[in-house]
Design a protein around this motif. Structure first.
Motif, PDB file in Angstrom:
ATOM      1  N   GLU A 146       0.875  -1.268   0.032  1.00  0.00           N
ATOM      2  CA  GLU A 146      -0.015   0.007  -0.205  1.00  0.00           C
ATOM      3  C   GLU A 146       0.950   1.078   0.094  1.00  0.00           C
ATOM      4  O   GLU A 146       1.682   1.406   0.775  1.00  0.00           O
ATOM      5  N   PHE A 198       4.269   3.024 -11.714  1.00  0.00           N
ATOM      6  CA  PHE A 198       4.420   1.997 -10.757  1.00  0.00           C
ATOM      7  C   PHE A 198       4.930   0.898 -11.085  1.00  0.00           C
ATOM      8  O   PHE A 198       4.335   0.314 -12.161  1.00  0.00           O
ATOM      9  N   THR A 226      -5.667  -1.583  -7.210  1.00  0.00           N
ATOM     10  CA  THR A 226      -6.357  -0.437  -7.367  1.00  0.00           C
ATOM     11  C   THR A 226      -5.600   0.775  -7.385  1.00  0.00           C
ATOM     12  O   THR A 226      -4.549   0.827  -6.342  1.00  0.00           O
ATOM     13  N   PHE A 227      -5.929   1.754  -7.970  1.00  0.00           N
ATOM     14  CA  PHE A 227      -5.459   3.103  -7.809  1.00  0.00           C
ATOM     15  C   PHE A 227      -6.387   4.161  -7.379  1.00  0.00           C
ATOM     16  O   PHE A 227      -7.507   4.157  -8.086  1.00  0.00           O
ATOM     17  N   HIS A 244      -7.224   8.379  -6.666  1.00  0.00           N
ATOM     18  CA  HIS A 244      -6.717   9.844  -6.787  1.00  0.00           C
ATOM     19  C   HIS A 244      -7.846  10.628  -5.970  1.00  0.00           C
ATOM     20  O   HIS A 244      -8.770  10.807  -6.436  1.00  0.00           O
ATOM     21  N   PRO A 259      -5.289   2.913 -14.806  1.00  0.00           N
ATOM     22  CA  PRO A 259      -3.891   3.148 -15.360  1.00  0.00           C
ATOM     23  C   PRO A 259      -3.692   2.209 -16.997  1.00  0.00           C
ATOM     24  O   PRO A 259      -4.424   1.510 -17.093  1.00  0.00           O
ATOM     25  N   HIS A 300       2.648   0.204 -14.786  1.00  0.00           N
ATOM     26  CA  HIS A 300       1.393   1.048 -14.393  1.00  0.00           C
ATOM     27  C   HIS A 300       1.392   2.574 -14.288  1.00  0.00           C
ATOM     28  O   HIS A 300       1.926   3.135 -13.495  1.00  0.00           O
ATOM     29  N   VAL A 306      -2.530  10.298  -4.164  1.00  0.00           N
ATOM     30  CA  VAL A 306      -2.762   8.747  -4.891  1.00  0.00           C
ATOM     31  C   VAL A 306      -2.363   7.948  -4.063  1.00  0.00           C
ATOM     32  O   VAL A 306      -1.476   7.732  -3.112  1.00  0.00           O
ATOM     33  N   ARG A 307      -3.536   7.005  -3.915  1.00  0.00           N
ATOM     34  CA  ARG A 307      -2.999   5.663  -3.243  1.00  0.00           C
ATOM     35  C   ARG A 307      -3.059   4.318  -4.040  1.00  0.00           C
ATOM     36  O   ARG A 307      -3.913   4.254  -4.959  1.00  0.00           O
ATOM     37  N   ALA A 308      -2.202   3.470  -3.961  1.00  0.00           N
ATOM     38  CA  ALA A 308      -1.843   2.366  -4.823  1.00  0.00           C
ATOM     39  C   ALA A 308      -2.058   1.076  -3.771  1.00  0.00           C
ATOM     40  O   ALA A 308      -1.370   1.298  -2.794  1.00  0.00           O
ATOM     41  N   TYR A 325      -2.289  -3.226  -3.788  1.00  0.00           N
ATOM     42  CA  TYR A 325      -1.984  -4.253  -4.523  1.00  0.00           C
ATOM     43  C   TYR A 325      -1.762  -5.681  -3.533  1.00  0.00           C
ATOM     44  O   TYR A 325      -1.352  -5.472  -2.614  1.00  0.00           O
TER      45      TYR A 325
END
Length: 272
Positions: free
Chosen positions: A13, A26, A43-44, A46, A53, A65, A74-76, A78
């Motif tokens: 995260e 990323f 998930t991404f 904003h 992406p 991505h 921005v939160r990524a 996985y």
């Protein structure tokens, strides 16, 4: 030996504050794992809104991505579960040429004379692999924050300290300097402490790519491939082009069901 039913759960995260509009890239998802079963979710967001992406497939299945991001957070996120062992990575003739060349952070040409003096009497590549890994592990101290992002293998040797990418760059440079193709791999590494995205070397030995980790921070048998390239310039988990960003938070997870595999520096291990 790792079990062919091994189950590994990995993920991350990331919270990235965009303070001037930018393009983000990323590299946090697993490369394809032929032979293993992979279930994943990426998930991404904003400022809380979903972002779709562009996925770019690079060398060795590395997945990038990419998307444009205005100012905001921005939160990524996985997560992936890998069941079983992937097939050994393929060996291509172009790779055996590419990964002998000096690169930005693994300046093998600066080590030709030095490596020949230290390791030139070792004709067997298996022994050479073990000796270089042990030599780097002995010469360097693992010290978080001790290196700069622009430091290469030569800087690391002079400093005598670094983090995983610095260890891997020095291993790669020394191997190339004695004519062994070598490259950098970013991985999720169950058992790694401190937990983070991990970087290891891969060397072409006995007709296969063998993983080398001079830090000894995690068993190689349970690592899972993210990105593969010449050095950290090809494998960074986050890049931005123009604009300005700040990494506000990062949590990386990597666990294996059951006991961690036992590792030995004398053993040849293939990343699977």
């Amino acid at each position: 030996m790792p079990s062919d039913t091994m189950i590994r759960t990995v993920g991350c995260e990331l919270d990235v504050e965009v303070t001037a509009a930018t393009t983000l890239e990323f590299q946090i998802t697993l490369a394809p794992q032929p032979g293993a079963e992979v279930k994943e979710q990426l998930t991404f967001l904003h400022d809380g809104k979903p972002v779709t992406p562009q996925e770019i497939i690079g060398e060795h299945g590395t997945r990038i991505h990419k998307f444009d991001a205005a100012e905001g957070l921005v939160r990524a996120t996985y997560e992936a579960t890998v069941t079983g062992l992937a097939d050994p990575p393929p060996v291509r003739e172009i790779d055996l040429s590419t990964y002998l060349r000096p690169s930005r952070y693994a300046e093998a040409d600066k080590f030709f004379g030095f490596a020949a003096t230290e390791f030139g009497d070792l004709a067997d590549t298996t022994t050479l692999l073990e000796k270089i890994a042990s030599w780097v592990g002995t010469r360097l101290n693992y010290v978080p924050g001790s290196s700069d992002p622009i430091d290469g293998a030569a800087d690391t040797l002079l400093a005598g300290a670094g983090v995983c990418r610095d260890y891997a760059h020095l291993v790669v440079a020394l191997l190339r300097a004695v004519n062994v193709p070598a490259r950098l791999v970013s991985v999720y590494a169950p058992g790694c402490s401190p937990m983070d995205f991990h970087a290891v070397a891969e060397a072409y030995v006995e007709d296969q790519w063998r993983v080398v980790d001079a830090t000894l921070l995690a068993p190689r048998q349970s690592m899972v491939r993210i990105a593969t390239g010449r050095d950290a310039a090809d494998t960074a988990f986050l890049d931005n082009h123009r604009g300005q960003i700040e990494l506000k938070n990062m949590v990386v997870t990597a666990i294996v069901e059951g006991d961690l595999p036992r590792d030995s520096v004398q053993e040849l291990v293939t990343l699977r």
